[in-house]
Design an enzyme around this catalytic site. Structure first.
Site, mmCIF file in Angstrom:
data_model
loop_
_atom_site.group_PDB
_atom_site.id
_atom_site.type_symbol
_atom_site.label_atom_id
_atom_site.label_comp_id
_atom_site.label_asym_id
_atom_site.label_seq_id
_atom_site.Cartn_x
_atom_site.Cartn_y
_atom_site.Cartn_z
ATOM 1 N N HIS A 296 39.735 -52.762 -57.242
ATOM 2 C CA HIS A 296 38.899 -51.560 -57.223
ATOM 3 C C HIS A 296 39.301 -50.559 -58.305
ATOM 4 C CE1 HIS A 296 36.094 -52.002 -53.960
ATOM 5 N NE2 HIS A 296 37.048 -52.380 -53.121
ATOM 6 N N CYS B 184 35.345 -52.045 -61.878
ATOM 7 C CA CYS B 184 34.109 -51.271 -62.050
ATOM 8 C C CYS B 184 34.311 -50.119 -63.034
ATOM 9 C CB CYS B 184 33.650 -50.701 -60.708
ATOM 10 S SG CYS B 184 33.118 -51.951 -59.524
#
Length: 258
Positions: A139, A237
């Site tokens: 993440h 991301c």
């Protein structure tokens, strides 16, 4: 009559302000609890690293030894199979793989649900890092934890000055040099390219060329891939770009067996 109406309006305004204040306070309390839980997860990771480092009695031995006790690591979570350490970043974590793809996207190392999840690979990839393409996911935490600090590679100076990083398993240490950091699309690399074939690797490397000129994209053009060279991709991301991923693409330079 007018005064009564004005008084009622004031009371309504005060009530609305109190409701808004209560909502804001509730949201702040929820956010603080969320941050506390994230901190607890981070502390768990840090404690795990400290408790599982192997103490080498004789550091004069010529043979390399493992840094981590994987038997002890698996007592925490049976899916741990490697440990990734990237100098000058916050990346210093166990790597997991489950029979269920993407399980650790929203499952923590202790089995609880939610952020920050774990660093993981999907089952299409070997745990021996011997595929032509291996992809690890993590993440983009605002705190920089997990793979959040990979965005440092988007800074040209950091990218140019960076040397190598390592991944350790129970039987070997893998040394990687960074070939490129790329602002890439969100396609599933392991499905689009053959991770087990040289042709898949070459097609993936070629696909990076279309990204030259993108923000946070840099290449070490002196690095070449040939023969059986293996590629490791770290994927995270990009804030505000839901259909884009930042990829740190590396070449396996050396395998040190224990």
């Amino acid at each position: 009559m007018k005064k009564n109406r004005l008084l009622k309006v004031k009371k309504i305004v005060v009530m609305l302000l109190l409701i808004v204040l209560a909502v804001v306070l509730a949201l702040l309390a929820k956010y603080r609890m969320y941050q506390k839980k994230l901190q607890e997860k981070a502390e768990t990771m840090n404690r795990l690293a400290t408790e599982t480092i192997v103490t080498v009695a004789d550091d004069t031995e010529e043979k390399e030894t493992a840094k981590y006790d994987f038997e002890k690591l698996r007592e925490t979570n049976k899916d741990i199979y490697a440990w990734i350490t990237i100098p000058d970043t916050m990346v210093d974590y166990p790597v997991l793989q489950s029979e269920t793809d993407n399980k650790y996207l929203d499952t923590n190392i202790d089995g609880s649900q939610g952020y920050p999840g774990c660093i993981y690979s999907n089952k299409c990839n070997s745990k021996k890092f011997d595929d032509y393409i291996t992809v690890l996911y993590g993440h983009n935490m605002k705190s920089g934890e997990m793979f959040g600090s990979l965005h440092q590679f988007g800074e040209e100076e950091f990218f140019d000055d960076f040397d190598t990083y390592s991944i350790e398993t129970e039987s070997a240490r893998y040394i990687y040099s960074v070939y490129a950091v790329v602002n890439y699309n969100d396609s599933l690399i392991t499905a689009k390219y053959g991770v087990k074939t040289r042709e898949g690797r070459d097609a993936f490397i070629q696909s990076l060329e279309a990204c030259r000129g993108n923000s946070s994209t840099h290449f070490h053009d002196e690095v070449n891939f040939k023969d059986d060279d293996k590629v490791l991709v770290l994927s995270v991301c990009i804030s505000g770009q839901k259909d884009r991923r930042l990829l740190v693409v590396s070449k396996l330079e050396e395998i040190i067996e224990f």
